[in-house]
Write an enzyme that holds these catalytic residues in place. Structure first.
Site, PDB file in Angstrom:
ATOM      1  N   ASP A  31      -5.834  14.269   6.291  1.00 46.05           N
ATOM      2  CA  ASP A  31      -4.815  16.011   6.814  1.00 46.05           C
ATOM      3  C   ASP A  31      -5.316  15.613   7.916  1.00 46.05           C
ATOM      4  OD1 ASP A  31      -5.901  19.022   4.752  1.00 46.05           O
ATOM      5  OD2 ASP A  31      -5.045  18.452   6.704  1.00 46.05           O
ATOM      6  N   THR A  35      -3.195  23.123   8.833  1.00 44.61           N
ATOM      7  CA  THR A  35      -3.923  24.980   7.856  1.00 44.61           C
ATOM      8  C   THR A  35      -5.421  24.491   7.394  1.00 44.61           C
ATOM      9  OG1 THR A  35      -2.252  23.976   6.000  1.00 44.61           O
ATOM     10  CG2 THR A  35      -1.514  25.917   8.132  1.00 44.61           C
ATOM     11  N   VAL A  57       0.656  12.563   8.202  1.00 42.34           N
ATOM     12  CA  VAL A  57       2.310  12.361   7.807  1.00 42.34           C
ATOM     13  C   VAL A  57       3.419  11.923   8.159  1.00 42.34           C
ATOM     14  CG1 VAL A  57       1.249  12.512   4.958  1.00 42.34           C
ATOM     15  CG2 VAL A  57       2.958  14.423   6.131  1.00 42.34           C
ATOM     16  N   LEU A  71       0.098  16.483  -1.165  1.00 41.06           N
ATOM     17  CA  LEU A  71       0.062  17.411  -1.052  1.00 41.06           C
ATOM     18  C   LEU A  71       1.127  18.457   0.736  1.00 41.06           C
ATOM     19  CD1 LEU A  71      -1.094  17.533  -3.144  1.00 41.06           C
ATOM     20  CD2 LEU A  71      -2.473  19.287  -3.257  1.00 41.06           C
ATOM     21  N   LYS A  89      10.141  18.643   8.982  1.00 40.47           N
ATOM     22  CA  LYS A  89       9.438  16.907   9.226  1.00 40.47           C
ATOM     23  C   LYS A  89       8.983  16.498   8.345  1.00 40.47           C
ATOM     24  CE  LYS A  89      10.729  16.157  14.518  1.00 40.47           C
ATOM     25  NZ  LYS A  89       9.788  15.810  15.450  1.00 40.47           N
ATOM     26  N   ASN A  97       6.855   8.154   3.869  1.00 36.75           N
ATOM     27  CA  ASN A  97       5.967   7.488   4.301  1.00 36.75           C
ATOM     28  C   ASN A  97       5.190   7.062   3.635  1.00 36.75           C
ATOM     29  OD1 ASN A  97       6.572   6.664   7.149  1.00 36.75           O
ATOM     30  ND2 ASN A  97       5.476   8.980   7.764  1.00 36.75           N
ATOM     31  N   GLY A 100       6.913   4.901   1.270  1.00 37.20           N
ATOM     32  CA  GLY A 100       7.042   3.503   1.452  1.00 37.20           C
ATOM     33  C   GLY A 100       5.573   3.067   1.328  1.00 37.20           C
ATOM     34  N   TYR A 143      11.682  25.207   4.232  1.00 33.72           N
ATOM     35  CA  TYR A 143      10.372  24.521   3.629  1.00 33.72           C
ATOM     36  C   TYR A 143      11.295  23.789   2.371  1.00 33.72           C
ATOM     37  CZ  TYR A 143       6.634  25.062   0.305  1.00 33.72           C
ATOM     38  OH  TYR A 143       5.589  25.035  -0.612  1.00 33.72           O
ATOM     39  N   ARG A 184       0.026  35.250   2.285  1.00 34.39           N
ATOM     40  CA  ARG A 184       0.374  34.605   1.424  1.00 34.39           C
ATOM     41  C   ARG A 184      -0.249  36.135   0.601  1.00 34.39           C
ATOM     42  NH1 ARG A 184       0.015  28.671  -0.956  1.00 34.39           N
ATOM     43  NH2 ARG A 184      -1.991  28.612   0.738  1.00 34.39           N
TER      44      ARG A 184
HETATM   45  P1  NAD Z   1      -2.630  24.221   2.450  1.00 34.34           P
HETATM   46  O1  NAD Z   1      -1.491  24.690   3.659  1.00 34.34           O
HETATM   47  O2  NAD Z   1      -3.912  24.983   2.199  1.00 34.34           O
HETATM   48  O3  NAD Z   1      -2.166  23.257   2.860  1.00 34.34           O
HETATM   49  C1  NAD Z   1      -1.319  21.980   2.898  1.00 34.34           C
HETATM   50  C2  NAD Z   1      -2.480  21.285   4.003  1.00 34.34           C
HETATM   51  O4  NAD Z   1      -2.043  19.730   4.262  1.00 34.34           O
HETATM   52  C3  NAD Z   1      -2.979  21.939   4.544  1.00 34.34           C
HETATM   53  O5  NAD Z   1      -4.497  21.458   4.736  1.00 34.34           O
HETATM   54  C4  NAD Z   1      -2.648  21.140   6.115  1.00 34.34           C
HETATM   55  O6  NAD Z   1      -3.307  20.852   7.380  1.00 34.34           O
HETATM   56  C5  NAD Z   1      -2.288  19.809   6.036  1.00 34.34           C
HETATM   57  N1  NAD Z   1      -0.729  19.226   6.498  1.00 34.34           N
HETATM   58  C6  NAD Z   1       0.526  20.211   6.815  1.00 34.34           C
HETATM   59  N2  NAD Z   1       1.053  19.218   8.054  1.00 34.34           N
HETATM   60  C7  NAD Z   1       0.825  17.579   7.793  1.00 34.34           C
HETATM   61  C8  NAD Z   1       0.529  17.246   8.823  1.00 34.34           C
HETATM   62  N3  NAD Z   1       1.684  16.795   8.583  1.00 34.34           N
HETATM   63  N4  NAD Z   1       0.272  15.912   7.969  1.00 34.34           N
HETATM   64  C9  NAD Z   1      -0.970  16.242   7.341  1.00 34.34           C
HETATM   65  N5  NAD Z   1      -1.497  16.766   6.993  1.00 34.34           N
HETATM   66  C10 NAD Z   1      -1.149  18.041   7.032  1.00 34.34           C
HETATM   67  O7  NAD Z   1      -1.231  24.810   0.967  1.00 34.34           O
HETATM   68  P2  NAD Z   1      -1.544  24.536  -0.732  1.00 34.34           P
HETATM   69  O8  NAD Z   1      -0.850  26.205  -0.961  1.00 34.34           O
HETATM   70  O9  NAD Z   1      -2.838  24.012  -0.309  1.00 34.34           O
HETATM   71  O10 NAD Z   1       0.122  23.526  -0.851  1.00 34.34           O
HETATM   72  C11 NAD Z   1      -0.679  22.219  -0.780  1.00 34.34           C
HETATM   73  C12 NAD Z   1       0.587  21.527  -1.229  1.00 34.34           C
HETATM   74  O11 NAD Z   1       1.228  22.166  -2.955  1.00 34.34           O
HETATM   75  C13 NAD Z   1       2.019  22.164  -0.303  1.00 34.34           C
HETATM   76  O12 NAD Z   1       2.916  20.374  -0.328  1.00 34.34           O
HETATM   77  C14 NAD Z   1       3.208  23.064  -0.660  1.00 34.34           C
HETATM   78  O13 NAD Z   1       4.120  23.249  -0.621  1.00 34.34           O
HETATM   79  C15 NAD Z   1       2.678  23.118  -2.512  1.00 34.34           C
HETATM   80  N6  NAD Z   1       2.682  24.081  -2.889  1.00 34.34           N
HETATM   81  C16 NAD Z   1       1.871  25.355  -3.250  1.00 34.34           C
HETATM   82  C17 NAD Z   1       2.146  26.360  -3.925  1.00 34.34           C
HETATM   83  C18 NAD Z   1       1.311  27.084  -3.790  1.00 34.34           C
HETATM   84  O14 NAD Z   1       1.048  28.619  -4.434  1.00 34.34           O
HETATM   85  N7  NAD Z   1      -0.290  26.823  -3.269  1.00 34.34           N
HETATM   86  C19 NAD Z   1       2.993  26.764  -4.332  1.00 34.34           C
HETATM   87  C20 NAD Z   1       4.357  25.661  -4.051  1.00 34.34           C
HETATM   88  C21 NAD Z   1       3.420  24.353  -3.935  1.00 34.34           C
HETATM   89  N1  UDP Z   2       4.151  39.479   0.622  1.00 31.03           N
HETATM   90  C1  UDP Z   2       4.153  40.712   0.543  1.00 31.03           C
HETATM   91  N2  UDP Z   2       3.144  41.299   1.409  1.00 31.03           N
HETATM   92  C2  UDP Z   2       2.160  40.871   2.255  1.00 31.03           C
HETATM   93  C3  UDP Z   2       2.854  39.027   1.698  1.00 31.03           C
HETATM   94  C4  UDP Z   2       3.288  38.591   0.257  1.00 31.03           C
HETATM   95  O1  UDP Z   2       4.368  42.083  -0.001  1.00 31.03           O
HETATM   96  O2  UDP Z   2       0.943  40.942   2.818  1.00 31.03           O
HETATM   97  C5  UDP Z   2       5.251  39.746  -0.939  1.00 31.03           C
HETATM   98  C6  UDP Z   2       6.434  38.721  -0.336  1.00 31.03           C
HETATM   99  O3  UDP Z   2       7.726  39.165   0.123  1.00 31.03           O
HETATM  100  C7  UDP Z   2       6.968  38.007  -1.231  1.00 31.03           C
HETATM  101  C8  UDP Z   2       5.519  38.237  -1.974  1.00 31.03           C
HETATM  102  O4  UDP Z   2       5.005  39.027  -1.536  1.00 31.03           O
HETATM  103  O5  UDP Z   2       8.019  38.867  -2.142  1.00 31.03           O
HETATM  104  C9  UDP Z   2       5.120  36.931  -2.005  1.00 31.03           C
HETATM  105  O6  UDP Z   2       4.846  36.419  -0.743  1.00 31.03           O
HETATM  106  P1  UDP Z   2       4.270  35.103  -0.503  1.00 31.03           P
HETATM  107  O7  UDP Z   2       4.600  34.750   1.055  1.00 31.03           O
HETATM  108  O8  UDP Z   2       2.780  35.200  -0.951  1.00 31.03           O
HETATM  109  O9  UDP Z   2       5.308  34.339  -1.872  1.00 31.03           O
HETATM  110  P2  UDP Z   2       6.849  33.374  -1.914  1.00 31.03           P
HETATM  111  O10 UDP Z   2       7.643  34.712  -1.303  1.00 31.03           O
HETATM  112  O11 UDP Z   2       7.182  32.053  -0.777  1.00 31.03           O
HETATM  113  O12 UDP Z   2       6.364  33.274  -3.102  1.00 31.03           O
END
Ligand code: NAD
Ligand code: UDP
Length: 311
Positions: A31, A35, A57, A71, A89, A97, A100, A143, A184
């Site tokens: 990590d 975040t 990464v 992740l 990126k 990476n 690979g 994203y 979120r």
């Molecule tokens: P999160 O932000 O808590 O976790 C992301 C982690 O990746 C963090 O620990 C952050 O420090 C690390 N990170 C970010 N950029 C990095 C980099 N360049 N190099 C190394 N580490 C890096 O988010 P999460 O909810 O735990 O999501 C994890 C994964 O799951 C993400 O790829 C996200 O896109 C995917 N995902 C999550 C959700 C969800 O609802 N939680 C939904 C769809 C996809």
């Molecule tokens: N949202 C909201 N209030 C907040 C944060 C998010 O109403 O304080 C709404 C946002 O506009 C979206 C939904 O909740 O319609 C889910 O948002 P989130 O950021 O959790 O995830 P995503 O939009 O990526 O699904």
């Protein structure tokens, strides 16, 4: 097995590391702490089979592992829009990476993709066969398009170089260890309710999401990694759909909060509806989510209750 989890100190990553250790694996948690937090993995650091690597990464790394869960990528719109160039990126160079690395050491690699590949979906609920409706130039594109390119890279490394891949499309997942300032919706509403602050609904609250509790998600991810029939992409999420207004009402009810709801501007390109079709996951993984919204929210509220006392 020896398993690498990129983004392992984040919300989902830390739960995944915990599950993999409980299943007897050796875990390398990588990590850059954008975040992620050390507190998320503090309980794991004394376990011999756990190792923490601070690394980004977007830079190559050579490790010897059997499995890679990729992740690493900020997931909250607030965080991924903070530095959009870095976000794309991370998805693109991070995937190159990790692919690979997987190719070189013959490891199996899984991409944590997202329901965002469907954009603001016209097909509802979303099946894996749907190609999506994504704005390539909007504020969510760093994203969404980053994750779409990542899926392309995974498929091309598989077709061209026979890399052993898996792709999961994760739908909105919530639970303990989200950051209190994550941005979120679930964490925002709970923190606002517990602090007695106004609950901020963006737009009119009629947009929908389908919320999956973290333990259900991790069960499906690990099952997908270890089955041999399908590389994906496969949807993982809880198909029970709620409006954001319903979510706000439920959080107020379960916290007993006196917070009032206020309505703020809807951010650009905010998807109007989202619900996974999980028939593939049900059939292939013999999996369905077990934790309903009320139960999952109660566990998450209890977590934030403890966290806010410490903060
Ligand atoms: P999160 O932000 O808590 O976790 C992301 C982690 O990746 C963090 O620990 C952050 O420090 C690390 N990170 C970010 N950029 C990095 C980099 N360049 N190099 C190394 N580490 C890096 O988010 P999460 O909810 O735990 O999501 C994890 C994964 O799951 C993400 O790829 C996200 O896109 C995917 N995902 C999550 C959700 C969800 O609802 N939680 C939904 C769809 C996809
Ligand atoms: N949202 C909201 N209030 C907040 C944060 C998010 O109403 O304080 C709404 C946002 O506009 C979206 C939904 O909740 O319609 C889910 O948002 P989130 O950021 O959790 O995830 P995503 O939009 O990526 O699904």
């Amino acid at each position: 097995m020896r398993v690498l989890v990129t983004g392992g100190a984040g919300f989902l990553g830390s739960h995944l590391c915990e599950r993999l250790l409980a299943d007897g694996h050796e875990v390398l948690c990588l990590d850059n702490f954008f975040t992620g937090r050390k507190a998320n993995i503090a309980a794991l650091r004394d376990i011999d089979r756990f190792e923490l690597i601070r690394h980004d990464v977007t830079e190559p790394i050579l490790l010897e592992v059997d499995r890679i869960y990729n992740l690493a990528c900020p997931a909250s719109p607030v965080h991924y829009q903070h530095n959009p160039v870095k976000t794309i990126k991370t998805s693109v160079m991070g995937s190159i990476n990790m692919l690979g690395l997987a190719k070189r050491i013959k490891a199996r690699v899984m991409q944590a993709s997202t329901s965002e590949v469907y954009g603001d979906p016209i097909e509802h609920p979303q099946k894996e066969s749907y190609w999506g409706n994504v704005n390539p130039i909007g504020i969510r594109s760093c994203y969404d398009e980053g994750k779409r390119v990542a899926e392309t890279l995974f498929m091309d490394y598989h077709r061209q170089s026979q890399v052993d891949i898996r792709i999961v499309r994760i739908f909105n997942t919530y639970g303990p260890r989200m950051l209190s300032k994550d941005g979120r919706v679930v964490s925002n509403f709970i923190v606002q309710a517990l602090k007695g602050k106004d609950i901020t609904i963006y737009g009119d609250g009629q947009q929908t999401r389908s919320f999956c509790f973290v333990s259900d998600l991790i069960t499906a991810m690990t099952a997908m990694m270890e089955q041999e029939q399908c590389i994906g992409p496969i949807n993982i999420g809880n198909p029970t759909e709620f409006t954001i207004q319903e979510l706000a009402n439920e959080v107020i009810r379960l916290t007993g909060s006196k917070s009032k709801i206020i309505y703020q501007a809807l951010p650009g390109d905010d998807p109007k509806q989202r619900q996974p079709d999980i028939s593939q996951a049900k059939k292939l993984l013999n999996w369905s989510p077990e934790i309903n919204l009320e139960e999952g929210l109660c566990q998450t509220i209890a977590y934030f209750d403890r966290l806010l006392v410490q903060e």
